[in-house]
Design an enzyme around this catalytic site. Structure first.
Site, PDB file in Angstrom:
ATOM      1  CD  GLU A  16       4.600 -55.417  54.849  1.00 10.18           C
ATOM      2  OE1 GLU A  16       4.567 -55.664  56.060  1.00 10.18           O
ATOM      3  OE2 GLU A  16       5.485 -54.736  54.302  1.00 10.18           O
ATOM      4  CG  HIS A  75       0.008 -53.248  58.081  1.00  7.02           C
ATOM      5  ND1 HIS A  75       1.383 -53.339  58.071  1.00  7.02           N
ATOM      6  CD2 HIS A  75      -0.434 -54.424  57.579  1.00  7.02           C
ATOM      7  CE1 HIS A  75       1.746 -54.521  57.576  1.00  7.02           C
ATOM      8  NE2 HIS A  75       0.654 -55.194  57.259  1.00  7.02           N
ATOM      9  CB  ALA A 121       1.435 -51.916  69.363  1.00  4.19           C
TER      10      ALA A 121
HETATM   11  P1  FAD Z   1       5.304 -51.399  70.162  1.00  7.46           P
HETATM   12  O1  FAD Z   1       4.785 -52.753  70.345  1.00  7.46           O
HETATM   13  O2  FAD Z   1       4.579 -50.291  70.884  1.00  7.46           O
HETATM   14  O3  FAD Z   1       6.840 -51.410  70.620  1.00  7.46           O
HETATM   15  C1  FAD Z   1       7.674 -50.270  70.436  1.00  7.46           C
HETATM   16  C2  FAD Z   1       8.689 -50.215  71.596  1.00  7.46           C
HETATM   17  O4  FAD Z   1       7.992 -49.968  72.833  1.00  7.46           O
HETATM   18  C3  FAD Z   1       9.458 -51.517  71.806  1.00  7.46           C
HETATM   19  O5  FAD Z   1      10.750 -51.207  72.242  1.00  7.46           O
HETATM   20  C4  FAD Z   1       8.678 -52.217  72.917  1.00  7.46           C
HETATM   21  O6  FAD Z   1       9.483 -53.103  73.682  1.00  7.46           O
HETATM   22  C5  FAD Z   1       8.194 -51.046  73.746  1.00  7.46           C
HETATM   23  N1  FAD Z   1       6.899 -51.347  74.391  1.00  7.46           N
HETATM   24  C6  FAD Z   1       5.844 -51.976  73.825  1.00  7.46           C
HETATM   25  N2  FAD Z   1       4.821 -52.071  74.693  1.00  7.46           N
HETATM   26  C7  FAD Z   1       5.240 -51.491  75.839  1.00  7.46           C
HETATM   27  C8  FAD Z   1       4.612 -51.273  77.087  1.00  7.46           C
HETATM   28  N3  FAD Z   1       3.341 -51.666  77.303  1.00  7.46           N
HETATM   29  N4  FAD Z   1       5.343 -50.619  78.055  1.00  7.46           N
HETATM   30  C9  FAD Z   1       6.610 -50.197  77.817  1.00  7.46           C
HETATM   31  N5  FAD Z   1       7.243 -50.390  76.646  1.00  7.46           N
HETATM   32  C10 FAD Z   1       6.572 -51.023  75.663  1.00  7.46           C
HETATM   33  N6  FAD Z   1       5.093 -49.199  60.488  1.00  7.46           N
HETATM   34  C11 FAD Z   1       4.217 -48.372  59.859  1.00  7.46           C
HETATM   35  O7  FAD Z   1       4.265 -47.145  60.018  1.00  7.46           O
HETATM   36  N7  FAD Z   1       3.270 -48.892  59.002  1.00  7.46           N
HETATM   37  C12 FAD Z   1       3.138 -50.223  58.791  1.00  7.46           C
HETATM   38  O8  FAD Z   1       2.272 -50.642  58.019  1.00  7.46           O
HETATM   39  C13 FAD Z   1       4.045 -51.117  59.470  1.00  7.46           C
HETATM   40  N8  FAD Z   1       3.943 -52.455  59.326  1.00  7.46           N
HETATM   41  C14 FAD Z   1       4.754 -53.278  60.054  1.00  7.46           C
HETATM   42  C15 FAD Z   1       4.578 -54.673  59.967  1.00  7.46           C
HETATM   43  C16 FAD Z   1       5.382 -55.535  60.706  1.00  7.46           C
HETATM   44  C17 FAD Z   1       5.158 -57.042  60.613  1.00  7.46           C
HETATM   45  C18 FAD Z   1       6.413 -55.006  61.541  1.00  7.46           C
HETATM   46  C19 FAD Z   1       7.312 -55.944  62.321  1.00  7.46           C
HETATM   47  C20 FAD Z   1       6.592 -53.628  61.639  1.00  7.46           C
HETATM   48  C21 FAD Z   1       5.770 -52.755  60.913  1.00  7.46           C
HETATM   49  N9  FAD Z   1       5.896 -51.372  60.999  1.00  7.46           N
HETATM   50  C22 FAD Z   1       5.027 -50.538  60.334  1.00  7.46           C
HETATM   51  C23 FAD Z   1       6.978 -50.774  61.798  1.00  7.46           C
HETATM   52  C24 FAD Z   1       6.549 -50.461  63.246  1.00  7.46           C
HETATM   53  O9  FAD Z   1       5.570 -49.460  63.259  1.00  7.46           O
HETATM   54  C25 FAD Z   1       7.802 -50.010  64.005  1.00  7.46           C
HETATM   55  O10 FAD Z   1       8.684 -51.096  64.161  1.00  7.46           O
HETATM   56  C26 FAD Z   1       7.555 -49.307  65.325  1.00  7.46           C
HETATM   57  O11 FAD Z   1       8.795 -48.751  65.765  1.00  7.46           O
HETATM   58  C27 FAD Z   1       7.071 -50.202  66.457  1.00  7.46           C
HETATM   59  O12 FAD Z   1       5.803 -50.616  66.283  1.00  7.46           O
HETATM   60  P2  FAD Z   1       5.190 -51.732  67.265  1.00  7.46           P
HETATM   61  O13 FAD Z   1       3.763 -51.851  66.972  1.00  7.46           O
HETATM   62  O14 FAD Z   1       6.010 -52.953  67.273  1.00  7.46           O
HETATM   63  O15 FAD Z   1       5.394 -50.957  68.668  1.00  7.46           O
END
Ligand code: FAD
Length: 285
Positions: A16, A75, A121
């Site tokens: 990354e 991303h 997401a």
């Molecule tokens: P989600 O999958 O939406 O999850 C967030 C929360 O919502 C979790 O508690 C989950 O359990 C809950 N949730 C998910 N889906 C549902 C649903 N359908 N119903 C109810 N609850 C739900 N951030 C950046 O800004 N830029 C980046 O480039 C970046 N790269 C990253 C790369 C990796 C590999 C990782 C692990 C994280 C990265 N992040 C980045 C951080 C990320 O944006 C944060 O961790 C953010 O808080 C959550 O993103 P997510 O896509 O996992 O969210």
């Protein structure tokens, strides 16, 4: 090439990187990209600040990586985007022949009210699939210790299943320092019916400030073994860097011996550290 197709052939090894800040010319990151792509990872993913409009810089950096004959993933955090902005980004990715997207919710940016068009997401992933079918490979993020917004790991994994069912073909984990957390997470994900490849995200810790910031941001637990390293070498930059690299290599060797699908290194744009790790594990992949 879609990175999800690699897992049936090999243990995936990826990096990354992050784009430079807006006020700094994008070319300043090119030497780093050249060195990293020269280590022949399977792909290099490029982060994107959630406060931007879908990441012009991310696309530019990812496009440069592709020009270096290295596969890439862009991303895409959606918390501040509406549907048209996502469609604009998909069009840019298409124009640059970037096929892999790490689809994310992102976190709230101070001073910006989230659009809430895509609350999770999984909503973004479903939208991309609905709009573009199988055109893009979609990667999702996952959390061996549970996402800080989730009450329990079990709840977070239930949500992860929704993400995979919406169309994520592979997952990359948040950084972790205790492999037992990762193995526990893998078991529970399998029990929940999650069948896509999961790459382990490993961050080689090279300075004390970096680790303190990371742990505050993502809530990763620091095992005693790691805390002892910080206590003993925290005042000595070179010693801490070397101990951090050794710790990461140790974690990776154990993961590989246990048949991990892939290892994703959070390089922090540091080719020296990435080179030391790549050299140490190349024959083990
Ligand atoms: P989600 O999958 O939406 O999850 C967030 C929360 O919502 C979790 O508690 C989950 O359990 C809950 N949730 C998910 N889906 C549902 C649903 N359908 N119903 C109810 N609850 C739900 N951030 C950046 O800004 N830029 C980046 O480039 C970046 N790269 C990253 C790369 C990796 C590999 C990782 C692990 C994280 C990265 N992040 C980045 C951080 C990320 O944006 C944060 O961790 C953010 O808080 C959550 O993103 P997510 O896509 O996992 O969210």
């Amino acid at each position: 090439m879609k990175t999800c197709d690699l897992f049936s052939k090999k243990t995936v090894f990826s990096f990354e990187v992050f784009p430079p800040k807006k006020e700094i010319p994008v070319e300043t990151v090119y030497p780093t990209l050249e060195k990293l792509s020269g280590l022949h990872p399977d792909f290099i993913s490029v982060t994107c600040g959630a406060g931007g409009k879908g990441g012009n810089l991310t696309v530019e950096v990812a496009s440069k990586i592709k020009s270096l004959n290295c596969e890439t993933a862009a991303h895409l955090p959606c918390i501040n985007l509406d549907k048209d902005e996502v469609l604009d980004t998909l069009q840019k990715l298409r124009e640059h022949r970037i096929e892999n997207i790490l689809a994310l919710r992102g976190d709230k940016t101070p001073g910006i009210e989230p659009k809430c068009v895509f609350p999770h997401a999984s909503d973004l992933i479903a939208f991309i699939r609905q709009q573009t079918g199988d055109e893009f490979n979609i990667i999702g993020a996952c959390y061996p210790e549970g996402h800080p917004n989730s009450k329990t790991l079990a709840e977070d994994i239930d949500h992860l299943k929704i993400k995979v069912d919406a169309g994520a073909s592979e997952l990359i984990t948040q950084l972790f320092f205790d492999n037992r957390d990762f193995y526990n997470f893998l078991d529970k994900s399998t029990q929940a019916g999650i069948r896509v490849p999961i790459e382990a995200g490993i961050m080689p810790v090279t300075n004390k400030k970096q680790i303190e910031r990371m742990v505050t941001l993502c809530g990763a637990t620091l095992p005693l073994k790691f805390q002892k390293i910080l206590t003993r070498y925290g005042h000595d930059n070179t010693a801490l860097r070397d101990a951090g690299i050794a710790y990461a290599i140790d974690q990776i060797v154990d993961l590989l011996a246990n048949g991990v699908d892939g290892v994703h290194i959070y390089t922090m744009n540091n080719p020296y550290v990435a080179t030391r790790i790549a050299d140490a594990i190349r024959t083990l992949l």
